[in-house]
Design a protein around this motif. Structure first.
Motif, PDB file in Angstrom:
ATOM      1  N   ASP A 205       4.858   7.438  -2.903  1.00  0.00           N
ATOM      2  CA  ASP A 205       4.203   7.651  -1.611  1.00  0.00           C
ATOM      3  C   ASP A 205       4.819   6.685  -0.609  1.00  0.00           C
ATOM      4  O   ASP A 205       4.637   5.475  -0.717  1.00  0.00           O
ATOM      5  N   ILE A 206       5.577   7.227   0.349  1.00  0.00           N
ATOM      6  CA  ILE A 206       6.194   6.402   1.380  1.00  0.00           C
ATOM      7  C   ILE A 206       5.292   6.454   2.602  1.00  0.00           C
ATOM      8  O   ILE A 206       5.176   7.487   3.254  1.00  0.00           O
ATOM      9  N   GLY A 207       4.672   5.331   2.893  1.00  0.00           N
ATOM     10  CA  GLY A 207       3.746   5.250   4.016  1.00  0.00           C
ATOM     11  C   GLY A 207       4.323   4.432   5.158  1.00  0.00           C
ATOM     12  O   GLY A 207       5.504   4.112   5.187  1.00  0.00           O
ATOM     13  N   GLY A 208       3.472   4.085   6.075  1.00  0.00           N
ATOM     14  CA  GLY A 208       3.887   3.310   7.234  1.00  0.00           C
ATOM     15  C   GLY A 208       4.268   1.886   6.888  1.00  0.00           C
ATOM     16  O   GLY A 208       5.264   1.360   7.368  1.00  0.00           O
ATOM     17  N   TYR A 209       3.467   1.260   6.059  1.00  0.00           N
ATOM     18  CA  TYR A 209       3.712  -0.141   5.726  1.00  0.00           C
ATOM     19  C   TYR A 209       4.042  -0.388   4.263  1.00  0.00           C
ATOM     20  O   TYR A 209       4.507  -1.473   3.916  1.00  0.00           O
ATOM     21  N   THR A 210       3.791   0.583   3.388  1.00  0.00           N
ATOM     22  CA  THR A 210       4.071   0.370   1.972  1.00  0.00           C
ATOM     23  C   THR A 210       4.748   1.584   1.347  1.00  0.00           C
ATOM     24  O   THR A 210       4.660   2.701   1.861  1.00  0.00           O
ATOM     25  N   VAL A 211       5.397   1.330   0.218  1.00  0.00           N
ATOM     26  CA  VAL A 211       5.905   2.374  -0.660  1.00  0.00           C
ATOM     27  C   VAL A 211       5.206   2.152  -1.995  1.00  0.00           C
ATOM     28  O   VAL A 211       5.316   1.080  -2.591  1.00  0.00           O
TER      29      VAL A 211
END
Length: 81
Positions: free
Chosen positions: A12-18
């Motif tokens: 899950d590639i998000g705004g602040y974390t992977v």
């Protein structure tokens, strides 16, 4: 989609974390759960900072999007690598 292979990953590639979760035969392997503070927003912020300090350029999101997508851009070649 068949997730019953020996092993696979959900990322899950998000705004602040992977976030990464390993599946073994379709079931979560909680021994392999990772979260990295390297999301898309942090990537863009790093690129903004580098281009500003190295080339005195103030980029917009769309400038970075064009380079990532390989689209035509007005940015000088030195800023595209």
């Amino acid at each position: 989609m068949n997730l019953k292979t020996r092993s696979s990953y959900i990322i899950d590639i998000g705004g602040y974390t992977v976030d990464v979760l390993k599946l073994r035969y379709g079931k979560p392997d909680l021994a392999v759960v990772e979260s990295f503070e390297q999301g898309v927003i942090t990537l863009y912020n790093s690129i903004f900072s580098q281009c500003n300090s190295q080339y005195a350029l103030h980029l917009e999101d769309c400038d970075i999007d064009e380079v990532i997508k390989g689209e035509p851009t007005i940015l000088p070649a030195r800023c595209r690598s």
